[in-house]
Design an enzyme around this catalytic site. Structure first.
Site, PDB file in Angstrom:
ATOM      1  CD1 TRP A 128      -2.621   1.637   0.533  1.00 51.87           C
ATOM      2  CD2 TRP A 128      -1.992   1.802   2.687  1.00 51.87           C
ATOM      3  NE1 TRP A 128      -3.337   2.653   1.113  1.00 51.87           N
ATOM      4  CE2 TRP A 128      -2.977   2.784   2.422  1.00 51.87           C
ATOM      5  CE3 TRP A 128      -1.459   1.712   3.968  1.00 51.87           C
ATOM      6  CZ2 TRP A 128      -3.423   3.658   3.401  1.00 51.87           C
ATOM      7  CZ3 TRP A 128      -1.906   2.578   4.938  1.00 51.87           C
ATOM      8  CH2 TRP A 128      -2.874   3.544   4.659  1.00 51.87           C
ATOM      9  CG  ASP A 208      -2.028  -2.540   7.625  1.00 52.53           C
ATOM     10  OD1 ASP A 208      -3.124  -2.407   8.200  1.00 52.53           O
ATOM     11  OD2 ASP A 208      -1.680  -1.841   6.648  1.00 52.53           O
ATOM     12  CE  LYS A 243     -10.195  -0.090   2.367  1.00 55.04           C
ATOM     13  NZ  LYS A 243      -9.259   0.112   3.406  1.00 55.04           N
TER      14      LYS A 243
HETATM   15  N1  PMP Z   1      -3.570  -0.704   5.337  1.00 54.23           N
HETATM   16  C1  PMP Z   1      -3.767  -1.156   4.105  1.00 54.23           C
HETATM   17  C2  PMP Z   1      -2.957  -2.308   3.620  1.00 54.23           C
HETATM   18  C3  PMP Z   1      -4.713  -0.559   3.288  1.00 54.23           C
HETATM   19  O1  PMP Z   1      -4.897  -1.025   2.050  1.00 54.23           O
HETATM   20  C4  PMP Z   1      -5.473   0.524   3.786  1.00 54.23           C
HETATM   21  C5  PMP Z   1      -6.537   1.203   2.969  1.00 54.23           C
HETATM   22  N2  PMP Z   1      -6.431   1.315   1.668  1.00 54.23           N
HETATM   23  C6  PMP Z   1      -5.241   0.959   5.086  1.00 54.23           C
HETATM   24  C7  PMP Z   1      -4.284   0.330   5.839  1.00 54.23           C
HETATM   25  C8  PMP Z   1      -5.947   2.147   5.683  1.00 54.23           C
HETATM   26  O2  PMP Z   1      -7.299   2.016   5.771  1.00 54.23           O
HETATM   27  P1  PMP Z   1      -8.250   3.225   6.161  1.00 54.23           P
HETATM   28  O3  PMP Z   1      -9.027   3.557   4.949  1.00 54.23           O
HETATM   29  O4  PMP Z   1      -9.075   2.670   7.272  1.00 54.23           O
HETATM   30  O5  PMP Z   1      -7.402   4.369   6.634  1.00 54.23           O
END
Ligand code: PMP
Length: 392
Positions: A128, A208, A243
């Site tokens: 990410w 994560d 999500k």
């Molecule tokens: N970690 C990963 C691997 C993600 O893909 C994401 C969101 N795209 C997040 C953390 C953060 O999620 P949030 O939208 O709750 O900030």
């Protein structure tokens, strides 16, 4: 002073949303932004969330401040799902606090690790993109290794080498499930090995977990986190509900700390509170409170589990359909069938990605990452056909 600042590039994915929005073609396909979509292409509010929000409106009698830890009822209600029904707090060694989304949680894990003396974080790439941005912003060194090979499988040799090259004071960042962007997750047997390797090397794991329940199932998706926690004395876990409860813009997340004992745990948390206080003071309440109301109510919990299952099933059905198509031009779609979650990466050149956008109205990230949930019964055949034409 302000004119000293240099122009920064727009966030690539957010720019893509804008481009897609401006495209007049009726058959355009958005595979860019990372949100779940139904078979009709919508990202609706969960029924369980709507019901919980109504309950919140009806019963909330104050919006007075909470502390930097946020809604601890929310933080605790999630724990059995993440850490297992059987002693989720591991005898008082795990505690958490609410954060603004998973992003806030990831940021806090890195800031806490840095405060504890961590100077380097080992992490597989691609990842990410915000992981590296957060590390950069906090001036923690990223030690990267290759997450997956061109065969669509985890590169275990690269991971083993990265762990064995770890030094005292290093942490390792791992995606708990539904790897973003590749969708390539560790098998249970690989997690068993990884947990043992991390423990033997004495690295601090940062796990994560942003997509629990969107991969193989809620319990299945927690396998890696639980396995690592069983093997090591301490760890940091970043969690997102954005999500699996569809709460994206409401910013619902939590950080959990596992420490060697409750005395250390208490001290770590005071550092978490201090960092949160200086960054955002306290997390936004609404989304966390709605999630808590769901998890406190068996009827709403059942409704949420059902909605989560519908999402997971749809994602795997789209994956199965892509895999069944086999080859699309030079792209082998079969590996997508055993990848997990919203994302996979297609091995396309930037020219091919650009042609898909300009000539076919298919929008995907510049990395070739596609949001599987952007595909529906109405557009999947066009997608596969266009992919075949462009990758020829
Ligand atoms: N970690 C990963 C691997 C993600 O893909 C994401 C969101 N795209 C997040 C953390 C953060 O999620 P949030 O939208 O709750 O900030």
């Amino acid at each position: 002073m302000l004119s000293n600042l240099e122009q920064q590039p727009a966030d690539a994915l957010l720019a893509l949303i804008k481009l897609h929005g401006e495209d007049p073609r009726a058959d355009k396909i958005d595979l860019g932004v990372g949100v779940y979509r139904t078979g009709q292409g919508a990202t609706p509010v969960f029924g369980a969330i709507k019901a919980a929000e109504q309950k919140l409106v009806d019963t909330q009698d104050s919006k007075s401040y909470l502390g930097p830890e946020g809604d601890m009822g929310f933080v605790h209600a999630l724990m059995p799902y993440i850490f297992g029904q059987d002693d989720p707090a591991k005898g008082g060694r795990i505690e958490g606090m609410q954060t603004p989304g998973g992003t806030g949680a990831v940021r806090l894990t890195v800031a806490l690790a840095k405060r504890a003396g961590v100077g380097r974080i080992i992490m597989g790439l691609p990842s990410w993109p915000n992981h590296a941005q957060i590390l950069g912003d906090l001036a923690v060194e990223l030690v990267s290794f290759k997450h997956a090979g061109t065969d669509g499988k985890v590169d275990m040799d690269a991971l083993r080498a990265a762990i064995s090259g770890g030094q005292s004071g290093d942490a390792i960042m791992l995606h708990g499930c539904c790897h973003n962007p590749t969708g390539i997750d560790y098998s249970n047997a690989q997690w068993d090995e990884i947990a043992a390797l991390i423990a033997a090397k004495g690295l601090l794991p940062i796990l994560d977990l942003a997509y629990q329940g969107l991969g193989a199932g809620l319990e299945e998706d927690a396998y890696g986190v639980r396995k690592v926690l069983d093997a090591v004395p301490e760890a940091l876990i970043a969690y997102s509900c954005d999500k699996n409860f569809g709460m994206y813009r409401d910013r619902v997340g939590a950080i959990y700390v596992m420490a060697e004992n409750s005395e250390v745990l208490g001290r770590v948390l005071t550092n978490g509170f201090a960092l949160a206080r200086a960054a955002w003071s306290m997390p936004p309440d609404h989304g966390g409170a709605a999630v808590r109301l769901i998890l406190e109510d068996p009827g709403l919990t059942a409704m949420w589990l059902d909605e989560l299952d519908t999402m997971r099933t749809r994602i795997s059905q789209v994956r199965a359909k892509l895999a069944a198509a086999g080859q699309a031009g030079s792209i082998d779609l079969t590996p997508l069938g055993h990848q997990n979650g919203l994302f996979s990466v297609l091995p396309l050149s930037s020219e091919q990605i650009q042609t898909l956008r300009s000539d076919h109205g298919i929008y995907m990230a510049g990395s070739g990452r596609v949001n599987i949930a952007g595909l529906t019964a109405g557009n999947i055949d066009k997608f596969i056909a266009d992919l075949a034409v462009v990758s020829g």
